[in-house]
Design an enzyme around this catalytic site. Sequence first.
Site, PDB file in Angstrom:
ATOM      1  N   ASN A  12     -24.811   1.722 -16.218  1.00 12.14           N
ATOM      2  CA  ASN A  12     -24.354   1.169 -17.492  1.00 12.14           C
ATOM      3  C   ASN A  12     -23.337   0.070 -17.200  1.00 12.14           C
ATOM      4  O   ASN A  12     -22.200   0.347 -16.839  1.00 12.14           O
ATOM      5  CB  ASN A  12     -23.733   2.288 -18.341  1.00 12.14           C
ATOM      6  CG  ASN A  12     -23.206   1.777 -19.669  1.00 12.14           C
ATOM      7  OD1 ASN A  12     -23.510   0.662 -20.085  1.00 12.14           O
ATOM      8  ND2 ASN A  12     -22.417   2.596 -20.339  1.00 12.14           N
ATOM      9  N   LYS A  14     -21.967  -1.879 -19.259  1.00 10.38           N
ATOM     10  CA  LYS A  14     -21.023  -2.033 -20.374  1.00 10.38           C
ATOM     11  C   LYS A  14     -20.893  -3.527 -20.716  1.00 10.38           C
ATOM     12  O   LYS A  14     -21.861  -4.269 -20.591  1.00 10.38           O
ATOM     13  CB  LYS A  14     -19.696  -1.360 -20.052  1.00 10.38           C
ATOM     14  CG  LYS A  14     -19.882   0.107 -19.632  1.00 10.38           C
ATOM     15  CD  LYS A  14     -18.605   0.870 -19.517  1.00 10.38           C
ATOM     16  CE  LYS A  14     -18.910   2.307 -19.085  1.00 10.38           C
ATOM     17  NZ  LYS A  14     -17.691   3.150 -19.085  1.00 10.38           N
ATOM     18  N   HIS A  95     -23.063   6.707 -26.461  1.00 11.26           N
ATOM     19  CA  HIS A  95     -22.076   6.692 -25.378  1.00 11.26           C
ATOM     20  C   HIS A  95     -20.693   6.967 -25.959  1.00 11.26           C
ATOM     21  O   HIS A  95     -20.408   6.627 -27.109  1.00 11.26           O
ATOM     22  CB  HIS A  95     -22.104   5.334 -24.667  1.00 11.26           C
ATOM     23  CG  HIS A  95     -21.283   5.301 -23.416  1.00 11.26           C
ATOM     24  ND1 HIS A  95     -19.920   5.084 -23.440  1.00 11.26           N
ATOM     25  CD2 HIS A  95     -21.622   5.473 -22.111  1.00 11.26           C
ATOM     26  CE1 HIS A  95     -19.461   5.126 -22.196  1.00 11.26           C
ATOM     27  NE2 HIS A  95     -20.471   5.360 -21.373  1.00 11.26           N
ATOM     28  N   GLU A 165     -21.434  13.381 -20.288  1.00  8.39           N
ATOM     29  CA  GLU A 165     -20.328  12.585 -19.752  1.00  8.39           C
ATOM     30  C   GLU A 165     -19.020  13.106 -20.331  1.00  8.39           C
ATOM     31  O   GLU A 165     -18.675  12.787 -21.464  1.00  8.39           O
ATOM     32  CB  GLU A 165     -20.530  11.103 -20.071  1.00  8.39           C
ATOM     33  CG  GLU A 165     -21.072  10.803 -21.468  1.00  8.39           C
ATOM     34  CD  GLU A 165     -20.818   9.371 -21.913  1.00  8.39           C
ATOM     35  OE1 GLU A 165     -20.814   8.483 -21.063  1.00  8.39           O
ATOM     36  OE2 GLU A 165     -20.592   9.170 -23.114  1.00  8.39           O
TER      37      GLU A 165
END
Length: 248
Positions: A12, A14, A95, A165
Amino acid sequence: MANQRKFFVGGNWKMNGDRAGIDSIISFMKGPLSADTEVVVGCPQCYLMYTREHLPSNIGVAAQNCYKVAKGAFTGEISPSMIKDCGCEWVILGHSERRNVFNEPDTLISEKVGHALEAGLKVIPCIGEKLEERESNRTEEVVFAQMKALVPNISDWSRVVIAYEPVWAIGTGKTATPEQAQEVHAKLRQWLRDNVNAEVADSTRIIYGGSVTPGNCKELAKTGDIDGFLVGGASLKPDFVQIINARD
């Protein structure tokens, strides 16, 4: 059953990167990468086409978000059909930064997951608890509630990879120990067995995200219920290849 679930590593990026940076990532992503690991990278939406066109075809490309409908007056959003039109087949949804920075609730994330699956994308829904929730022994309560919200909108579990996560371990340098992570993954798998069915519990990949590094990935990968990783900052660096090859 763990060895029947193909190891999965997602990167990821971001809100990081530019074309020059992506070119350097593409260079080190030439590997060698383990053939036994499925690899997907999540890039900023403006670079979806560029990344897809330049990465090897055996590496999947994901968007980092999408909306819950196909089109309309939703300024700043993108739809699953647009992601597919860019040549990409994955999306990361829910997320912790979407949940906590942009205040996305469980219900919205579930609706997004449902629409993305209906549109033909593969989905990485993310779940996880904050530090205060873990310290007050609410980890199971929180992640089970997040799962409960997702399940009604999941039409095809074969196109879902769950990412656990723990929010307290993301970008902090703190990592759940292999024992802590395995414990939550095993409980999530049991939850799937109890609330969906045994086939889904046995076949669905549950990956771990939270300060995964070359230094800790091999120990995490040895556990029975951790089927891979969702990697943040480390996915921008050549070290990412070591994480992809954690089971070699």
